[in-house]
Design an enzyme around this catalytic site. Structure first.
Site, short mmCIF file in Angstrom:
data_model
loop_
_atom_site.label_atom_id
_atom_site.label_comp_id
_atom_site.label_asym_id
_atom_site.label_seq_id
_atom_site.Cartn_x
_atom_site.Cartn_y
_atom_site.Cartn_z
N HIS A 90 0.86 -1.21 0.00
CA HIS A 90 0.00 0.00 0.00
C HIS A 90 0.89 1.25 0.00
O HIS A 90 1.45 1.60 1.02
CB HIS A 90 -0.90 0.02 1.25
CG HIS A 90 -1.85 1.16 1.31
ND1 HIS A 90 -3.20 0.98 1.59
CD2 HIS A 90 -1.69 2.50 1.14
CE1 HIS A 90 -3.80 2.15 1.57
NE2 HIS A 90 -2.91 3.10 1.32
N HIS B 204 1.42 5.42 -1.79
CA HIS B 204 1.00 6.54 -2.65
C HIS B 204 2.24 7.11 -3.32
O HIS B 204 3.16 7.57 -2.63
CB HIS B 204 0.31 7.63 -1.81
CG HIS B 204 -0.91 7.11 -1.12
ND1 HIS B 204 -2.16 7.18 -1.68
CD2 HIS B 204 -1.06 6.48 0.06
CE1 HIS B 204 -3.04 6.62 -0.86
NE2 HIS B 204 -2.40 6.18 0.21
N LYS C 42 -9.61 -0.38 -5.37
CA LYS C 42 -9.61 0.28 -4.05
C LYS C 42 -10.95 0.95 -3.78
O LYS C 42 -11.43 1.75 -4.59
CB LYS C 42 -8.49 1.32 -4.02
CG LYS C 42 -8.39 2.14 -2.72
CD LYS C 42 -7.82 1.32 -1.58
CE LYS C 42 -7.87 2.09 -0.27
NZ LYS C 42 -6.79 3.03 -0.10
N HIS D 117 -10.53 1.15 2.28
CA HIS D 117 -10.29 2.18 3.30
C HIS D 117 -11.47 2.09 4.26
O HIS D 117 -12.56 2.53 3.92
CB HIS D 117 -10.17 3.57 2.67
CG HIS D 117 -9.83 4.62 3.69
ND1 HIS D 117 -8.62 5.29 3.72
CD2 HIS D 117 -10.55 5.11 4.74
CE1 HIS D 117 -8.61 6.13 4.74
NE2 HIS D 117 -9.77 6.05 5.37
N HIS E 188 -4.46 -0.45 6.09
CA HIS E 188 -3.91 0.35 7.20
C HIS E 188 -4.80 0.33 8.44
O HIS E 188 -5.30 1.36 8.87
CB HIS E 188 -3.60 1.79 6.76
CG HIS E 188 -4.63 2.44 5.88
ND1 HIS E 188 -5.96 2.51 6.20
CD2 HIS E 188 -4.50 3.07 4.70
CE1 HIS E 188 -6.60 3.15 5.24
NE2 HIS E 188 -5.75 3.49 4.32
N ASP F 177 1.52 2.74 3.54
CA ASP F 177 0.66 3.92 3.37
C ASP F 177 1.50 5.19 3.36
O ASP F 177 1.07 6.23 3.82
CB ASP F 177 -0.43 4.00 4.45
CG ASP F 177 -1.53 4.98 4.07
OD1 ASP F 177 -1.68 5.30 2.88
OD2 ASP F 177 -2.22 5.45 5.00
C1 NCD Z 1 -3.51 9.17 2.01
C2 NCD Z 1 -3.09 10.20 0.93
O1 NCD Z 1 -2.55 11.24 1.28
O2 NCD Z 1 -3.30 9.91 -0.26
N1 NCD Z 1 -3.47 9.83 3.28
C3 NCD Z 1 -3.38 9.23 4.50
O3 NCD Z 1 -3.45 9.91 5.50
N2 NCD Z 1 -3.18 7.94 4.63
C4 NCD Z 1 -4.84 8.60 1.68
C5 NCD Z 1 -5.20 7.38 2.48
O4 NCD Z 1 -4.60 6.32 2.32
O5 NCD Z 1 -6.11 7.46 3.33
ZN ZN Z 2 -3.26 5.11 1.67
#
Ligand code: NCD
Ligand code: ZN
Length: 345
Positions: A14, A16, A99, A136, A174, A247
């Site tokens: 996971h 970003h 997702k 989520h 998460h 995450d």
């Molecule tokens: C994530 C993001 O910034 O894309 N932020 C976070 O706090 N984890 C989005 C997510 O996974 O909830």
């Molecule tokens: Zn995330």
């Protein structure tokens, strides 16, 4: 006391990676630590089609350091209108998962799902194909306390979803609570969870120590110590239902240090070091390899990696700040000393 730790190279289930300049700045960090990573689709606009996912995959590959063997594993962003044939196209093109963001739950989730029943056609196709659903798991209603949103989601949405699609492979992403860890441990072979390093290392006090600390703000938000303990116990239990998902969620410093700071902790630079610290804290370094390198590919039905990485007990200081295109980014724990260090190879 173990001084070095050799593991099959882990994957991040996971992450970003964003796009454009930010992508170019962050993807080398993930590629230096992990063989593969499941890349979240919450771009602006979100990655809702196979064509968008494949184009995004190419941009990620183009941003990798020369010679990198890192493999991005692509996902689609589920909406109320995702048709079943988009799921088939995605599956045929090697997209590994879809997702589910409840609309409004987190960063770039406006286009998310307003009611799970709107997605049943897509979920039926996924169940039939064996494609994973990544969730989520937070309710969004304003009358539910922010700290209770995950636990309420389990009863209100996850239990019915599990009942309606008993064969669908679901990853509860998460997880942050004892309730979620307990739920996943008893939910059967089609349910798993990712756990971040920061939820293993910190409780909600970290948000307020000596003043408000926006770099510790993420969603789902850090919880009480009893929850952190439950997550540590789950991660270190050896159960194959729990695996690594950082995450890591990069946001520029000026957007974190803001009156309405963005949610997301940036951990990609030192992810394995942070996990090693967490497992070391409960004398469970022997359980790190299963959590980081085996349980994820096994649940996804992908081959395990074969090369190895080495972590050494050797203190080093994380940089306080790094460039993020024209802006900057502060890694979580920037400026602090970590006990373990990944050896470059
Ligand atoms: C994530 C993001 O910034 O894309 N932020 C976070 O706090 N984890 C989005 C997510 O996974 O909830
Ligand atoms: Zn995330």
């Amino acid at each position: 006391m173990a001084e070095t730790l050799s593991l099959i190279r882990p994957d991040d289930w996971h992450v970003h990676l964003r796009d454009g300049d930010a992508l170019a700045a962050v993807v080398p960090h993930t590629a230096a630590q992990f063989a593969r990573a499941v890349v979240m689709p919450n771009l602006k606009p979100p990655v809702t089609t196979t064509a968008q996912a494949l184009a995004y995959k190419q941009r990620i590959q183009a941003a990798l350091p020369a010679g990198s063997l890192f493999q991005p594993l692509m996902t689609l962003y589920l909406t109320d209108h995702t048709p079943a044939d988009e799921i088939h196209r995605a599956h045929d093109s090697g997209v590994v998962a879809v997702k589910l963001y409840p609309a409004g739950a987190t960063t770039n989730s406006h286009a998310g799902v307003t009611a799970i029943k709107h997605t049943f056609k897509a979920l039926e196709a996924m169940q039939a194909l064996g494609m994973l659903l990544l969730v989520h798991g937070e309710v969004t209603s304003r009358d539910i306390d922010l700290f209770d949103r995950e636990a309420v989601f389990i009863d209100k949405h996850l239990v019915p979803l599990r009942r309606d699609f008993p064969q669908l492979n679901i990853v509860f992403e998460h997880i942050t609570t004892r309730e979620a860890a307990q739920y996943v441990a008893q939910a059967g072979a089609h349910t798993a969870a990712t756990i971040t390093a920061h939820h293993l290392l910190f409780n909600r006090n970290a948000l307020f120590l000596g003043g408000v600390r926006p770099h510790y703000y993420c969603l789902p938000v850090l919880k009480r110590e009893i929850h952190r303990q439950a997550l540590l116990q789950a991660a270190a239990s050896g159960s194959n239902r729990f695996f690594l998902g950082t995450d890591s969620a990069p946001h520029a410093t000026h957007l974190k240090e803001h009156a309405s700071g963005c949610a997301g902790c940036y951990t990609a630079l030192s992810a394995l070091e942070l996990y090693a610290q967490a497992f070391d804290s409960v004398n469970a370094l022997d359980k790190l390899e299963g959590f980081a390198s085996f349980h994820g590919p096994d649940f996804y039905g992908l081959p395990r990696n074969t090369e190895r990485v080495v972590l050494k007990r050797q203190s080093w200081t994380l940089p306080e700040s790094l460039p993020l295109g024209e802006a900057s980014i502060k890694p979580l724990c920037g400026g602090e000393t970590l006990a373990w260090q990944l050896q470059s190879n």
